[in-house]
Structures are given as C-alpha cells and as structure tokens.
Design an enzyme around this catalytic site. Structure first.
Site, PDB file in Angstrom:
ATOM      1  CE1 TYR A  32      -3.429   2.826   0.792  1.00 47.90           C
ATOM      2  CE2 TYR A  32      -2.101   3.260   2.749  1.00 47.90           C
ATOM      3  CZ  TYR A  32      -3.117   3.626   1.876  1.00 47.90           C
ATOM      4  OH  TYR A  32      -3.813   4.799   2.079  1.00 47.90           O
TER       5      TYR A  32
ATOM      6  CD  GLU B  31      -7.796   8.172   5.691  1.00 42.42           C
ATOM      7  OE1 GLU B  31      -7.731   8.048   6.935  1.00 42.42           O
ATOM      8  OE2 GLU B  31      -6.851   7.909   4.932  1.00 42.42           O
TER       9      GLU B  31
ATOM     10  CD1 TRP C 196      -3.725   2.021   6.015  1.00 43.94           C
ATOM     11  CD2 TRP C 196      -5.727   2.950   6.248  1.00 43.94           C
ATOM     12  NE1 TRP C 196      -4.251   2.202   4.759  1.00 43.94           N
ATOM     13  CE2 TRP C 196      -5.481   2.767   4.874  1.00 43.94           C
ATOM     14  CE3 TRP C 196      -6.940   3.521   6.655  1.00 43.94           C
ATOM     15  CZ2 TRP C 196      -6.398   3.135   3.886  1.00 43.94           C
ATOM     16  CZ3 TRP C 196      -7.868   3.881   5.676  1.00 43.94           C
ATOM     17  CH2 TRP C 196      -7.603   3.692   4.319  1.00 43.94           C
TER      18      TRP C 196
END
Length: 208
Positions: free
Chosen positions: A38, A60, A68
């Site tokens: 990522y 988000e 995350w």
C-alpha cells in the site's frame, strides 16, 4: 568537556528502515507485506476522481479510532458492501441497507459510520452543482508540505486540515474531523509526509 559545533554534531537519526530490497520506508510500512505494498503503490499518490476520493473519505471515516491495517484488510468487503463506493448508488441506500451493513462481518459494523457514508455520498452528489468534490477538496492544498525526518516529526493535523474539515461540514459531510482530514490529505497526495529519506519522498509529482 569538549564542546562540539553544530557542524560536528551527528546527523539526526533516520526514521526510515531499509528493507531487504534496499528501499527506505517508515516503520509502519516496513514489516506487513500488505502495508508495504500500500505504501509503495498507493499512499500519497494523487487522487483526482470523484469515485476514488469518495472511497478514501469513507475509509478514513471508518478508520477513526482503529488501525489503518484493519481497514485495509477489510477493503474488499467494504467495496462489496458499499456498491464499490459509487456515490449515486450509496446515496440511494435506505434503512434496509443500514440493517444489511450492520450484519455484514466483512466490514466495520458501526452504525454512525455507516450512516455517515450514506450522508457523505449524498453530499458528494450535491457538490456537483458547485464544481464537485475533487476541486473542493484539492482547493485546500497548502503552500508548503512537511519535511519529516522521523515519524515523530509528522503532524496529525494542520491549518489546512482544520479548514477543510470545517468546509466539508458546512456542505453536509460528517465524520470529517481535522485529524481524519489530515490523514486524507496525506493519503491522496495533497501533502507529502513521506519521510525525507524514504524512497517515496517526492514521488507524487505534486511536491518536489
């Protein structure tokens, strides 16, 4: 005691870790293959399409209070559950969809965040009459970007993220606080918070 001048002082310790491939990355992206991929291919790459930006805002919001990595692992499930984050389709979700999503183990089952995603889809569509979500968000690009040497140098909010948060709330968005919007700005390339010695620093083309 021997005094040293600034020129004699040791350089600041790097916040990056050199991987087996010889590339420097921050600690958070140096171990987990998913996070490393990522970081290498997506984080900080400019997002300038409505669909992609709506997905990032939605994810988000779901990340708030969580790691995350959790969100990233569930991303395929989120995409399936939220019609691939098509704003028009999500805007049409009703209470039956909310119930469906609350029973979907492939996503983060938080009622407020689910409703926020639907609300934000409707706000995204409404923004089309005044230039659209992409131009709206990117208009908050600051004049300068951080230049962190270590992860502790990376801020968690800024004047620009506070301003973006307030502006989005005025046009109907929710779950878009200053810290969440700072993370968004990092993720979509509006600012560059790659560590100075990272192999990704300056790769977005937005900041030299």
């Amino acid at each position: 005691m021997i005094e040293t001048s600034p020129a004699d002082a040791p350089p600041p310790l790097s916040g990056s870790i050199i991987g087996a491939d010889g590339l420097a990355r921050p600690a958070w992206a140096s171990v987990d293959p998913m996070l490393r991929d990522y970081y290498d291919t997506e984080w900080g790459v400019p997002v300038r399409d409505e669909h992609g930006l709506f997905e990032r805002i939605s994810l988000e919001a779901f990340q708030s209070g969580l790691s995350w990595a959790i969100i990233l692992r569930k991303r395929p499930g989120f995409r399936a559950a939220f019609a691939d984050f098509d704003p028009e389709r999500v805007a049409a979700f009703d209470e039956d969809d909310v119930v469906r999503l609350l029973n979907d183990e492939k996503i983060v089952r938080n009622r407020l965040k689910i409703r926020a995603t639907i609300t934000n889809a409707r706000a995204t569509i409404a923004l089309r009459d005044s230039g659209g979500l992409v131009d709206f968000v990117w208009s908050f690009q600051p004049d300068a970007t951080p230049a962190p040497l270590t992860q502790s140098d990376v801020p968690t909010r800024s004047e620009a993220s506070v301003a973006l948060s307030k502006a989005l709330k005025k046009v109907g968005f929710v779950f878009v606080g200053p810290t969440t919007m700072f993370a968004l700005m990092e993720a979509i390339g509006i600012i560059d918070t790659h560590l100075v010695d990272s192999h990704r620093r300056g790769s977005s083309g937005v900041w030299s």
